[in-house]
Design an enzyme around this catalytic site. Structure first.
Site, PDB file in Angstrom:
ATOM      1  N   LYS A  94      23.452  -7.780  -5.353  1.00 38.40           N
ATOM      2  CA  LYS A  94      23.407  -8.968  -6.185  1.00 38.40           C
ATOM      3  C   LYS A  94      22.151  -9.025  -7.037  1.00 38.40           C
ATOM      4  O   LYS A  94      22.062  -9.790  -7.988  1.00 38.40           O
ATOM      5  CB  LYS A  94      23.393 -10.232  -5.282  1.00 38.40           C
ATOM      6  CG  LYS A  94      24.521 -10.315  -4.327  1.00 38.40           C
ATOM      7  CD  LYS A  94      24.332 -11.596  -3.429  1.00 38.40           C
ATOM      8  CE  LYS A  94      25.267 -11.532  -2.276  1.00 38.40           C
ATOM      9  NZ  LYS A  94      24.560 -11.417  -0.986  1.00 38.40           N
ATOM     10  N   GLY A  95      21.157  -8.227  -6.673  1.00 35.95           N
ATOM     11  CA  GLY A  95      19.836  -8.366  -7.280  1.00 35.95           C
ATOM     12  C   GLY A  95      19.811  -8.243  -8.795  1.00 35.95           C
ATOM     13  O   GLY A  95      18.989  -8.865  -9.468  1.00 35.95           O
ATOM     14  N   GLU A 135      19.923  -2.138 -12.532  1.00 34.02           N
ATOM     15  CA  GLU A 135      19.343  -2.479 -11.230  1.00 34.02           C
ATOM     16  C   GLU A 135      18.122  -3.379 -11.406  1.00 34.02           C
ATOM     17  O   GLU A 135      17.405  -3.262 -12.403  1.00 34.02           O
ATOM     18  CB  GLU A 135      18.895  -1.200 -10.506  1.00 34.02           C
ATOM     19  CG  GLU A 135      19.886  -0.659  -9.513  1.00 34.02           C
ATOM     20  CD  GLU A 135      19.999  -1.497  -8.249  1.00 34.02           C
ATOM     21  OE1 GLU A 135      19.713  -2.704  -8.276  1.00 34.02           O
ATOM     22  OE2 GLU A 135      20.388  -0.933  -7.221  1.00 34.02           O
ATOM     23  N   ASP A 136      17.889  -4.240 -10.446  1.00 34.21           N
ATOM     24  CA  ASP A 136      16.662  -5.034 -10.483  1.00 34.21           C
ATOM     25  C   ASP A 136      15.465  -4.175 -10.117  1.00 34.21           C
ATOM     26  O   ASP A 136      14.405  -4.295 -10.709  1.00 34.21           O
ATOM     27  CB  ASP A 136      16.762  -6.268  -9.561  1.00 34.21           C
ATOM     28  CG  ASP A 136      17.190  -5.907  -8.152  1.00 34.21           C
ATOM     29  OD1 ASP A 136      17.731  -4.800  -7.946  1.00 34.21           O
ATOM     30  OD2 ASP A 136      16.993  -6.728  -7.244  1.00 34.21           O
ATOM     31  N   ASP A 195      13.376   1.589  -5.863  1.00 33.83           N
ATOM     32  CA  ASP A 195      12.371   1.616  -4.798  1.00 33.83           C
ATOM     33  C   ASP A 195      12.345   3.030  -4.188  1.00 33.83           C
ATOM     34  O   ASP A 195      11.762   3.939  -4.771  1.00 33.83           O
ATOM     35  CB  ASP A 195      12.746   0.517  -3.791  1.00 33.83           C
ATOM     36  CG  ASP A 195      11.709   0.257  -2.732  1.00 33.83           C
ATOM     37  OD1 ASP A 195      10.713   0.988  -2.666  1.00 33.83           O
ATOM     38  OD2 ASP A 195      11.878  -0.686  -1.939  1.00 33.83           O
ATOM     39  N   LYS A 249       9.146   1.182  -8.498  1.00 32.76           N
ATOM     40  CA  LYS A 249       8.045   1.403  -7.544  1.00 32.76           C
ATOM     41  C   LYS A 249       7.964   2.902  -7.273  1.00 32.76           C
ATOM     42  O   LYS A 249       8.464   3.388  -6.254  1.00 32.76           O
ATOM     43  CB  LYS A 249       8.349   0.696  -6.214  1.00 32.76           C
ATOM     44  CG  LYS A 249       8.152  -0.792  -6.175  1.00 32.76           C
ATOM     45  CD  LYS A 249       8.364  -1.239  -4.717  1.00 32.76           C
ATOM     46  CE  LYS A 249       8.383  -2.727  -4.562  1.00 32.76           C
ATOM     47  NZ  LYS A 249       8.730  -3.115  -3.180  1.00 32.76           N
ATOM     48  N   PHE A 256       6.001  -6.447  -2.235  1.00 30.47           N
ATOM     49  CA  PHE A 256       7.308  -7.063  -1.992  1.00 30.47           C
ATOM     50  C   PHE A 256       7.460  -8.240  -2.952  1.00 30.47           C
ATOM     51  O   PHE A 256       6.692  -9.187  -2.918  1.00 30.47           O
ATOM     52  CB  PHE A 256       7.430  -7.547  -0.542  1.00 30.47           C
ATOM     53  CG  PHE A 256       8.859  -7.827  -0.160  1.00 30.47           C
ATOM     54  CD1 PHE A 256       9.448  -9.047  -0.448  1.00 30.47           C
ATOM     55  CD2 PHE A 256       9.623  -6.850   0.463  1.00 30.47           C
ATOM     56  CE1 PHE A 256      10.774  -9.301  -0.125  1.00 30.47           C
ATOM     57  CE2 PHE A 256      10.955  -7.095   0.787  1.00 30.47           C
ATOM     58  CZ  PHE A 256      11.537  -8.319   0.491  1.00 30.47           C
ATOM     59  N   VAL A 257       8.464  -8.132  -3.819  1.00 30.21           N
ATOM     60  CA  VAL A 257       8.612  -9.139  -4.872  1.00 30.21           C
ATOM     61  C   VAL A 257       9.899  -9.929  -4.698  1.00 30.21           C
ATOM     62  O   VAL A 257      10.896  -9.414  -4.187  1.00 30.21           O
ATOM     63  CB  VAL A 257       8.573  -8.511  -6.281  1.00 30.21           C
ATOM     64  CG1 VAL A 257       7.184  -8.045  -6.628  1.00 30.21           C
ATOM     65  CG2 VAL A 257       9.567  -7.358  -6.407  1.00 30.21           C
ATOM     66  N   ASP A 294      15.480 -11.056  -3.741  1.00 25.00           N
ATOM     67  CA  ASP A 294      15.531 -11.999  -2.622  1.00 25.00           C
ATOM     68  C   ASP A 294      14.613 -11.609  -1.475  1.00 25.00           C
ATOM     69  O   ASP A 294      14.137 -10.482  -1.371  1.00 25.00           O
ATOM     70  CB  ASP A 294      16.959 -12.083  -2.073  1.00 25.00           C
ATOM     71  CG  ASP A 294      17.351 -10.818  -1.289  1.00 25.00           C
ATOM     72  OD1 ASP A 294      17.127  -9.705  -1.824  1.00 25.00           O
ATOM     73  OD2 ASP A 294      17.840 -10.936  -0.160  1.00 25.00           O
ATOM     74  N   ARG A 351      16.245 -15.852  -5.121  1.00 27.60           N
ATOM     75  CA  ARG A 351      16.765 -15.120  -6.282  1.00 27.60           C
ATOM     76  C   ARG A 351      16.693 -15.987  -7.535  1.00 27.60           C
ATOM     77  O   ARG A 351      16.656 -15.492  -8.652  1.00 27.60           O
ATOM     78  CB  ARG A 351      18.228 -14.726  -6.055  1.00 27.60           C
ATOM     79  CG  ARG A 351      18.465 -13.735  -4.930  1.00 27.60           C
ATOM     80  CD  ARG A 351      19.898 -13.239  -4.982  1.00 27.60           C
ATOM     81  NE  ARG A 351      20.338 -12.607  -3.753  1.00 27.60           N
ATOM     82  CZ  ARG A 351      20.183 -11.321  -3.464  1.00 27.60           C
ATOM     83  NH1 ARG A 351      19.580 -10.527  -4.314  1.00 27.60           N
ATOM     84  NH2 ARG A 351      20.630 -10.820  -2.330  1.00 27.60           N
TER      85      ARG A 351
HETATM   86  C1  PRP Z   1      17.708  -3.715  -3.631  1.00 24.30           C
HETATM   87  C2  PRP Z   1      17.866  -3.425  -5.112  1.00 24.30           C
HETATM   88  C3  PRP Z   1      18.458  -2.046  -5.138  1.00 24.30           C
HETATM   89  C4  PRP Z   1      17.884  -1.410  -3.914  1.00 24.30           C
HETATM   90  C5  PRP Z   1      16.760  -0.520  -4.338  1.00 24.30           C
HETATM   91  O1  PRP Z   1      18.919  -4.176  -3.149  1.00 24.30           O
HETATM   92  O2  PRP Z   1      18.712  -4.372  -5.732  1.00 24.30           O
HETATM   93  O3  PRP Z   1      19.872  -2.072  -5.061  1.00 24.30           O
HETATM   94  O4  PRP Z   1      17.388  -2.450  -3.063  1.00 24.30           O
HETATM   95  O5  PRP Z   1      16.165   0.087  -3.231  1.00 24.30           O
HETATM   96  P1  PRP Z   1      16.150   1.641  -2.979  1.00 24.30           P
HETATM   97  O6  PRP Z   1      15.666   2.303  -4.252  1.00 24.30           O
HETATM   98  O7  PRP Z   1      15.177   1.774  -1.852  1.00 24.30           O
HETATM   99  O8  PRP Z   1      17.532   2.084  -2.599  1.00 24.30           O
HETATM  100  P2  PRP Z   1      19.110  -4.965  -1.792  1.00 24.30           P
HETATM  101  O9  PRP Z   1      19.568  -3.989  -0.758  1.00 24.30           O
HETATM  102  O10 PRP Z   1      17.879  -5.740  -1.482  1.00 24.30           O
HETATM  103  O11 PRP Z   1      20.345  -5.919  -2.113  1.00 24.30           O
HETATM  104  P3  PRP Z   1      20.489  -7.041  -3.249  1.00 24.30           P
HETATM  105  O12 PRP Z   1      20.658  -6.323  -4.579  1.00 24.30           O
HETATM  106  O13 PRP Z   1      21.717  -7.788  -2.854  1.00 24.30           O
HETATM  107  O14 PRP Z   1      19.252  -7.895  -3.233  1.00 24.30           O
END
Ligand code: PRP
Length: 186
Positions: A50-51, A106-107, A110, A138, A159-160, A166, A172
């Site tokens: 959802k991010g 993507e938000d 990571d 990151k 951590f943002v 979220d 969010r």
């Molecule tokens: C977050 C973000 C990416 C993922 C990135 O999603 O939206 O999808 O983590 O991390 P990575 O590079 O380590 O794979 P999250 O799992 O928090 O779900 P959300 O989008 O519903 O917040």
């Protein structure tokens, strides 16, 4: 409602990393870059729920080329601040991506596990082109080699929350990107 949860429901009580104004300026720049790269073509913005929902909706409104949306959902980090590393597709695209210009939105990029999984999977469906737009990157956290083609901001390992991101599904809706208070109760 305890005092802590009252305080952190607005970004004014939090340390702001990127303000809504800074985000708007950068997202507009990314939109112009996409317009230049896809001039005369159509693109599919493929958001990862959802991010990415808020970034996608702002980015889309800064794009002038012909554009449609689709969404996928993958397994999430869970409640804590650590990733499990396991990525699973929960919701697939609604429309075939073959021969289309796809931008995965993507938000945050990571460890790279999510985008690497999605990029590999979508590549098998033979899109005309496949790129990645990530609002935040990151690089120091990367466990797998993958880069975004469009990056809003590069950040250290912080951590943002806010602007779609979220903590345990909350925050969010904050309009600014803020730092998660380290003393926030689980
Ligand atoms: C977050 C973000 C990416 C993922 C990135 O999603 O939206 O999808 O983590 O991390 P990575 O590079 O380590 O794979 P999250 O799992 O928090 O779900 P959300 O989008 O519903 O917040």
């Amino acid at each position: 409602m305890n005092a802590m949860s009252t305080r952190v429901t607005t970004s004014s009580a939090l340390q702001v990393l990127f303000s809504r104004q800074q985000i708007a300026v950068r997202v507009a720049e990314l939109g112009r870059q996409i317009d230049r790269d896809y001039a005369g073509q159509s693109v599919v913005l493929l958001g990862v729920l959802k991010g990415a929902a808020i970034f996608l909706s702002d980015l889309a409104r800064n794009i002038k080329v012909d554009c449609t949306f689709d969404f996928v959902a993958v397994s999430s980090y869970g409640k804590g601040q650590q990733t499990t590393g396991a990525v699973k597709l929960i919701k697939d695209v609604d429309h075939a991506i073959e021969d289309k210009n796809i931008i995965i939105v993507e938000d945050i990029l990571d460890t790279g596990l999510t985008l690497s999984f999605l990029h590999k999977m979508f590549q098998q469906h033979k899109p005309r082109s496949l790129r990645i737009a990530a609002l935040l990157d990151k690089p120091s956290r990367r466990l797998i080699k993958i880069e975004a083609d469009y990056v809003g901001f590069s950040i250290p390992n912080q951590f943002v929350i806010g602007y779609g991101m979220d903590y345990a599904e909350r925050f969010r809706n904050l309009p600014d990107i803020c730092l998660m208070p380290p003393d926030y109760p689980e």
